[in-house]
Every structure is written in C-alpha cells, then in structure tokens.
Design an enzyme around this catalytic site. Structure first.
Site, short mmCIF file in Angstrom:
data_model
loop_
_atom_site.label_atom_id
_atom_site.label_comp_id
_atom_site.label_asym_id
_atom_site.label_seq_id
_atom_site.Cartn_x
_atom_site.Cartn_y
_atom_site.Cartn_z
N ASP A 11 0.88 -1.17 0.00
CA ASP A 11 0.00 0.00 0.00
C ASP A 11 0.91 1.21 0.00
O ASP A 11 1.63 1.45 0.97
CB ASP A 11 -0.87 -0.04 1.26
N TYR A 230 1.77 0.01 15.12
CA TYR A 230 0.80 -0.14 14.05
C TYR A 230 1.15 0.71 12.84
O TYR A 230 1.38 1.90 12.96
CB TYR A 230 -0.60 0.26 14.54
N LYS A 233 -2.83 -2.48 8.21
CA LYS A 233 -3.07 -3.92 8.23
C LYS A 233 -2.17 -4.61 7.20
O LYS A 233 -1.62 -3.98 6.31
CB LYS A 233 -4.54 -4.19 7.92
C1 F6R Z 1 -5.52 -1.44 5.48
C2 F6R Z 1 -5.98 -0.17 5.97
C3 F6R Z 1 -6.20 0.07 7.40
C4 F6R Z 1 -5.58 1.39 7.79
C5 F6R Z 1 -6.07 1.81 9.14
C6 F6R Z 1 -5.27 3.01 9.67
O1 F6R Z 1 -5.43 -1.38 4.12
O2 F6R Z 1 -6.20 0.71 5.18
O3 F6R Z 1 -5.70 -0.96 8.20
O4 F6R Z 1 -4.20 1.27 7.74
O5 F6R Z 1 -7.40 2.10 9.02
O6 F6R Z 1 -5.66 4.16 9.11
P1 F6R Z 1 -5.02 5.56 9.57
O7 F6R Z 1 -3.54 5.36 9.54
O8 F6R Z 1 -5.49 6.47 8.53
O9 F6R Z 1 -5.53 5.83 10.93
MG MG Z 2 -4.64 -2.25 2.33
MG MG Z 3 -4.43 0.77 3.89
#
Ligand code: F6R
Ligand code: MG
Ligand code: MG
Length: 368
Positions: A11, A230, A233
């Site tokens: 990503d 984190y 995902k």
């Molecule tokens: C996976 C995905 C989610 C984001 C998560 C964090 O493709 O898009 O796991 O990584 O929602 O989002 P932020 O960093 O925008 O809080």
């Molecule tokens: Mg993704």
């Molecule tokens: Mg993502």
C-alpha cells in the site's frame, strides 16, 4: 521449464482515504516493472485490491532473488513519489525503509513466491486481500486442502489421496521464522488447533504429498511485528496452483462463499466478514468490509495469459449480498465484544493510553 512466480504487494497511497490507488500510481508501478525488468522478468501483471497494489512477476531466478525484490521495491518507491505529488493518503505507508537491503521481506511489502517445473498446462490463482491479515487464508485453504466436504478431489482423485503438507508459521515470534510442518490427513486435529488462531498461526506453504510439489504460498508479513507499532493492516496475498495433483479451481474457491469473519475491518481493529470481490475493487463501508480478489492465470514458459476474474460471476453477487448482511449484523453491535478485536490485537495506541490512565483510578474495595 523451471519458473518462479513472485507476487509482491504494498500500500503506497490511495485516493479518498484507504480506498484505492490512483490510475497514475498504477501506471507508474506497471511502467517501472516493464522498463527496469527487461532481461530479468519474463512477464508481469499489475493490479490493485482495495488500497494495495500487487505485482505478479514470472522469471527464472528462484525465490528471494535480490534483483527481483529490488525491482518491486523500486517500482513502489517511484510510485510513492507519484502518490506524494498527488497528495494521496498514506503515501509510501508500507515502505518501512528508504533504501533496499537485499530482500523486500521485512521491509513492509508482502511477498508470496513459488518455484516449480511448469506442467504442460499450468493453471494457478493469485489472491489479494485488503483490510485483513495473513490468517484470513487459514480457514479457506484448510477446507480446500484438507476437508473432503469442500474438496471432493481428496476422495475422488487418486493423485490427491495422500493429502497435503502444511508449513505453518508462528507470526508472533519475531526473533526468526518459527515454523511447524504437519501432514493432512493424519495431523488434521493439530493443524485445526493451530489454524483456529488466525492472528498467531498462519499457513505459509502447502505441498502435495503425492509429488512434493508446491501448491500454495502465502505472504506472512505482520507489519506491526516489523515496525514495532501499528503501520496499517497486513493485507495478505497468496498463490495457489490448481487442477491435476491439486484441488480444482472451484474447490479452492468454494470456502470463500462462507464470508468468514476476519480481523482488519475499520482501522485494522474490528472483525468483519471476508467478501470475495471482482478485480480492482475498492473498499467502502466502514473502510471495508475486508475483501479478497482472485485472478486465474495460465503460464507457459513464463508467459502469462490474461487474467480470468474468478469472483466476477452471478453466483458471487449472491455471496456478496449475504456477506453484506453479515457485515451489517456484526456492525450493529459497534465496538462491543467480538465486533472489535481483542486488546492484544488493537493496533491503535488510543485505548492503551486510556487503559493506563484508568488503571490508576482503580481501587480495591475495603471490607469485602
Ligand atoms: C488497510 C488499511 C487500514 C488502515 C487503518 C489506519 O489497508 O487501510 O488498516 O491502515 O485504518 O488508518 P489511519 O492510519 O489512517 O488511521
Ligand atoms: Mg490495504
Ligand atoms: Mg491501507
């Protein structure tokens, strides 16, 4: 001819939140792979599932080839520049390092690879999932490779009667690759006991016991374990060889009609049903639901056919309706109980901080 399939995804930014990459981003990644891959790559295909771009490459260099991994890394790096220019959300988010260090594994992108001697006809499937993690494949591939209720070939085909070998990884262990090798059918209950824990034990590879041939390869990356925090995902990819000594395409697809619950819905912190979608599908409702796409290919001397979009069929429209209902049902209970992931899997700091503060306020009642 002995060929390698290298399937690598990341990503590196998306439009309108965590929805889908821009056309310019996809074009850039495709262009770099074609341009820089000359003389190294026989053929390639670039597509997206939700906000993840996946590059499928064929070559003769074997698994973990530095040049092939660098090619994918460079394509994602050049893509990231475009993502930044366009102001895409999460530009470069899965590239945890700025410079390439030999193997793209552990740097953020997910990798599934397999090397094999091409059969006279060589059909295989390339799965890509978004808003979930590698354990999402545990149930469907357990059913497709070890349960005759889903895979009739296990009782019908003499080529499959010996069963399959499962290589399973403990992805919580970060000091190295902690692996276990088990055989279906005799170790079935042990395999089941491990795979039920989708967050910790994940299938990495499956082999035919008839021939020893590789059947399945799944990316096992857990970004949290690499970055220590984190970072999004893990959105896993998988390669599956089909027919002959392996399950038929439809036997591998059949378990995906369950729409089983997986981790990764909204903020990577909720459970949701896995929806089989058409190629290049975005995510939407509650930043999900978790989705999986699957493209069928044949390959000859490393040359790929065009993809067959296997979930683009009226039957899967019906499945998608059912999965939507499951998604709504679990969403009705918001953050309560199994709707949100357990504490250990919550990948946002917010609740952890909150718990720390609340912990100080707790007291033991006297006199009871
Ligand atoms: C996976 C995905 C989610 C984001 C998560 C964090 O493709 O898009 O796991 O990584 O929602 O989002 P932020 O960093 O925008 O809080
Ligand atoms: Mg993704
Ligand atoms: Mg993502």
């Amino acid at each position: 001819m002995k060929i390698t399939l290298s399937f690598i995804k990341a990503d590196i930014g998306s439009i309108g939140g965590h929805i889908q990459p821009s056309q310019a981003l996809l074009d850039t990644v495709r262009e770099v792979v074609e341009r820089e891959g000359k003389g190294l790559i026989i053929d390639s295909y670039v597509g997206h599932t939700g906000d993840d771009i996946a590059i499928l490459m064929t070559h003769t260099e074997g698994e973990n080839c530095e040049k092939v991994h660098k090619l994918a890394f460079d394509a994602f790096m050049e893509g990231t520049e475009v993502a930044k220019k366009q102001g895409l959300y999460g530009a470069g988010q899965d590239l945890l390092k700025d410079s390439f260090s030999g193997n793209v594994k552990g740097m953020g992108p997910a990798v599934a690879e397999m090397e094999f001697e091409e059969r006279p006809n060589e059909p295989f499937l390339a799965f890509a999932a978004d808003k979930t993690d590698p354990g999402a494949y545990n149930l469907p591939f357990y059913l497709a490779f070890a349960d005759p209720m889903y895979c009739s070939g296990l009782i019908l085909s003499p080529k499959m009667s010996k069963g399959f070998t499962f290589d399973i990884m403990d992805v919580e262990y970060t000091e190295g690759d902690r692996m276990i090798r088990l055989n279906a059918p005799e170790d079935l209950y042990d395999i089941a006991a491990l795979l039920r824990d989708q967050e910790r034990f994940v299938i990495e590879k499956i082999y035919s016991r008839e021939t020893g041939d590789i059947a399945v390869s799944i990316s096992t990356t857990r970004l949290r374990n690499i970055a220590g925090k984190y970072t999004g995902k893990d959105d896993p990819i998988a390669l599956v060889r089909v027919q002959g000594n392996f399950p038929a395409t439809g036997e591998v697809l059949a378990p995906f009609s369950i729409g089983h619950f997986v981790a990764g819905f909204m903020r990577g912190s909720h459970n949701g049903p896995l929806m089989p979608v058409k190629k290049n599908s975005p995510t939407s409702y509650f930043d999900g639901p978790p989705i999986v796409s699957c493209l069928g290919f044949c390959v000859k001397d490393g040359k790929l056919t065009e993809p067959a979009d296997v979930f683009d069929h009226p039957y899967w429209d019906y499945v998608r309706d059912r999965v939507s209902q499951k998604a709504e049902e679990i969403r009705r209970q918001g953050f309560f109980g199994p709707a949100m992931l357990p504490y250990s899997e919550l990948e946002y700091g917010g609740i952890v901080e909150k718990m720390k503060k609340l912990d100080e306020k707790f007291f033991i009642r006297e006199g009871e």
